[in-house]
Design a protein around this motif. Structure first.
Motif, short mmCIF file in Angstrom:
data_model
loop_
_atom_site.label_atom_id
_atom_site.label_comp_id
_atom_site.label_asym_id
_atom_site.label_seq_id
_atom_site.Cartn_x
_atom_site.Cartn_y
_atom_site.Cartn_z
N ALA D 10 1.09 9.18 3.06
CA ALA D 10 -0.22 8.90 2.45
C ALA D 10 -0.05 7.99 1.23
CB ALA D 10 -0.89 10.21 2.04
N ALA D 11 1.00 8.23 0.46
CA ALA D 11 1.27 7.38 -0.70
C ALA D 11 1.62 5.96 -0.28
CB ALA D 11 2.42 7.98 -1.53
N ILE D 12 2.48 5.87 0.76
CA ILE D 12 2.87 4.54 1.27
C ILE D 12 1.63 3.80 1.77
CG2 ILE D 12 4.05 3.36 3.15
CD1 ILE D 12 6.27 4.30 1.59
N GLN D 13 0.77 4.50 2.51
CA GLN D 13 -0.41 3.86 3.08
C GLN D 13 -1.36 3.36 1.99
OE1 GLN D 13 -2.39 6.27 5.99
NE2 GLN D 13 -3.99 4.75 6.41
N ALA D 14 -1.58 4.17 0.98
CA ALA D 14 -2.46 3.77 -0.13
C ALA D 14 -1.87 2.58 -0.89
CB ALA D 14 -2.68 4.95 -1.07
N ALA D 15 -0.56 2.61 -1.09
CA ALA D 15 0.10 1.51 -1.80
C ALA D 15 0.04 0.24 -0.96
CB ALA D 15 1.55 1.88 -2.10
N HIS D 16 0.25 0.38 0.33
CA HIS D 16 0.19 -0.77 1.25
C HIS D 16 -1.21 -1.38 1.22
CE1 HIS D 16 1.08 -2.36 5.61
NE2 HIS D 16 0.92 -3.32 4.74
N GLN D 17 -2.23 -0.53 1.27
CA GLN D 17 -3.62 -0.99 1.23
C GLN D 17 -3.88 -1.77 -0.07
OE1 GLN D 17 -5.87 -0.94 3.59
NE2 GLN D 17 -7.27 -2.04 2.23
N LYS D 18 -3.36 -1.26 -1.17
CA LYS D 18 -3.50 -1.94 -2.46
C LYS D 18 -2.84 -3.32 -2.42
CE LYS D 18 -4.44 -1.91 -6.99
NZ LYS D 18 -5.83 -1.82 -7.50
N CYS D 19 -1.69 -3.42 -1.78
CA CYS D 19 -1.00 -4.71 -1.65
C CYS D 19 -1.87 -5.72 -0.90
CB CYS D 19 0.31 -4.55 -0.87
SG CYS D 19 1.59 -3.64 -1.75
N LEU D 20 -2.49 -5.25 0.18
CA LEU D 20 -3.34 -6.15 0.99
C LEU D 20 -4.52 -6.64 0.16
CD1 LEU D 20 -3.26 -4.19 4.39
CD2 LEU D 20 -1.93 -6.21 3.74
N GLU D 21 -5.09 -5.75 -0.65
CA GLU D 21 -6.20 -6.15 -1.52
C GLU D 21 -5.76 -7.16 -2.58
OE1 GLU D 21 -8.00 -1.63 -1.24
OE2 GLU D 21 -7.74 -2.54 -3.21
N MET D 22 -4.55 -6.95 -3.10
CA MET D 22 -4.04 -7.82 -4.17
C MET D 22 -3.41 -9.11 -3.63
SD MET D 22 -2.20 -4.93 -6.57
CE MET D 22 -1.56 -6.13 -7.78
N GLY D 23 -3.12 -9.13 -2.33
CA GLY D 23 -2.47 -10.30 -1.74
C GLY D 23 -1.02 -10.43 -2.14
N VAL D 24 -0.32 -9.31 -2.26
CA VAL D 24 1.10 -9.33 -2.60
C VAL D 24 1.92 -8.69 -1.47
CG1 VAL D 24 0.78 -9.35 -5.09
CG2 VAL D 24 0.81 -7.15 -3.87
N LYS D 25 3.20 -9.06 -1.42
CA LYS D 25 4.11 -8.57 -0.38
C LYS D 25 5.19 -7.71 -1.03
CE LYS D 25 3.35 -12.79 2.23
NZ LYS D 25 3.87 -14.17 2.46
N MET D 26 5.19 -6.45 -0.70
CA MET D 26 6.02 -5.50 -1.44
C MET D 26 6.96 -4.72 -0.55
SD MET D 26 5.10 -5.64 -4.69
CE MET D 26 3.73 -5.74 -5.86
N ASN D 27 8.00 -4.19 -1.17
CA ASN D 27 8.83 -3.11 -0.64
C ASN D 27 8.36 -1.84 -1.33
OD1 ASN D 27 11.55 -4.44 0.75
ND2 ASN D 27 10.61 -5.74 -0.79
N ILE D 28 8.11 -0.77 -0.55
CA ILE D 28 7.56 0.46 -1.11
C ILE D 28 8.40 1.65 -0.65
CG2 ILE D 28 5.50 1.92 -1.31
CD1 ILE D 28 3.87 -0.57 -0.30
N ALA D 29 8.93 2.41 -1.61
CA ALA D 29 9.80 3.54 -1.30
C ALA D 29 9.28 4.82 -1.94
CB ALA D 29 11.21 3.26 -1.81
N VAL D 30 9.37 5.93 -1.20
CA VAL D 30 9.03 7.25 -1.75
C VAL D 30 10.24 8.16 -1.60
CG1 VAL D 30 7.56 9.29 -1.53
CG2 VAL D 30 6.56 7.01 -1.31
N VAL D 31 10.62 8.82 -2.69
CA VAL D 31 11.71 9.80 -2.64
C VAL D 31 11.15 11.19 -2.92
CG1 VAL D 31 13.45 8.12 -3.39
CG2 VAL D 31 12.33 9.58 -5.10
N ASP D 32 11.91 12.21 -2.50
CA ASP D 32 11.45 13.59 -2.72
C ASP D 32 12.01 14.13 -4.05
OD1 ASP D 32 14.10 14.23 -2.33
OD2 ASP D 32 13.79 15.15 -0.36
N ALA D 33 11.84 15.43 -4.26
CA ALA D 33 12.30 16.03 -5.51
C ALA D 33 13.81 15.94 -5.69
CB ALA D 33 11.86 17.50 -5.58
N GLY D 34 14.54 15.76 -4.58
CA GLY D 34 15.99 15.59 -4.64
C GLY D 34 16.41 14.14 -4.80
#
Lengths: 135, 135, 135, 135
Positions: D10-34
């Motif tokens: 869900a975080a990746i999808q929201a961030a990706h959507q934000k990228c499309l709105e901003m017109g930027v190309k990103m690498n997006i990573a999510v890590v867990d508590a470890g």
């Protein structure tokens, strides 16, 4: 380079679906033609050590454009590629990594799966690969 | 130290020519007497994973002044050098790496080739080596 | 991926010729669009430590599709990218690395040069880059 | 540990959507508590060097449970944490990494974004983080 994010996500989704059907918990990685990570997921409670292995399997499959298990068949003691695992920062040469080709047969990336038996890993990787190759 | 750039490029060129005759796509590396990279080429569409292997083969051949395959014969399970691949940041001990000597028999560098079967890799390395040793 | 071996060798040769005119001894590396080494030479008696730097400069230029010196301008203390050198296994962010574009403006690889002052390094990299871009 | 795959996606999808709105190309990573990678995407044609940086930003944010930029404020020359980037295999301490908390304020993971200016990277990371924290 090669595989698109959309294709990589389709492969991940198909592989994930296969995991749910099989009742296994996997790490699933897709790399592009340059062997760079393009998409990745780790299922809840999947083996922590399989995170690294799944990525190495995907890279290994692209490094030599063949299933990781095929390399493992040649890298056993006495085999022609004995010790190849020491190259490229560490290869994984047992099953679970598969190259992904486009309609023309060109390798555009690879998928690597780890988290269960190598037979299960391979089955999940194949499900992911087929989601792209057979479109 | 040892091999000159001119000699290294002559070895690369001869090895490249041999590849074209054999119809193989290789990574070809030449190191000097200090085991430092002196010249390198990667042919179009050569295996990506062979880049690292070709350089390691050249270094391994110079580290011990013998063909990489000779070391591999001693590093098998039960052999006297079992596990030597773990040293020096990772060795490659199957064929495709050869030391290069000057007219007096002194090792001045080494060549490493990767991209096909180990027999092909060795044949291309030999072609490169002979371009210097037999001048 | 991107640059061909023939193009990479043309860039190396032009950069080497520039070195001979300037009376400098350089390490010269060309990487492809995947930031993988495609061709490399080290001139006789060039600084040994520049071998690694030349390859890292080429990779850094491709990683961000800009001259290495431009990144260095942003990675100084207080700059927005302070400490970026710690990523990707070690970046080099002073001048001497340049992306190489095709006729359509797409980055197809990069060249990295090290062995003298950063001004000299940049001049040699530019000579290599222009051999391809201005064909 | 902490964040679930469903939350990470869900975080990746929201961030990706934000990228499309901003017109930027990103690498997006999510890590867990470890601090282990849980989900990752690289958008087509995003900077290759940002792959590693996005993952390091996510890890750095979880290692110290604060935004990466806050650490960078302390790691400047003369600062109390000068040189902290040398730890943990390499940290990234400029903006673009944010911890992710659950409803009770406990850190359950982190997100790291790289591919544009640090302001853009931060904005995309924030969009991803809020998709979970404000559910």
């Amino acid at each position: 380079m090669g595989i698109t994010l959309q294709q990589a996500q389709a492969a991940i989704q198909a592989a994930h679906q296969k995991c749910l059907e099989m009742g296994v918990k996997m790490n699933i990685a897709v790399v592009d033609a340059g062997a760079n990570l393009t998409a990745f997921i780790r299922m809840d409670d999947a083996w922590l050590g399989s995170l690294d292995i799944s990525i190495r399997k995907a890279k290994t499959a692209r490094y030599f454009d063949m299933p990781t298990g095929a390399i493992g068949g040649l890298s056993q003691p006495g085999g022609s590629l004995f010790g190849i695992e020491h190259s490229n920062g560490g290869l994984i040469t047992f099953p679970g990594g598969l190259p992904i080709k486009d309609a023309d047969g060109h390798v555009i990336g690879a998928i690597g799966v780890s988290g269960s038996t190598v037979e299960d890993d391979h089955a999940v990787a194949e499900a992911g690969m087929k989601a792209i190759e057979h479109q």
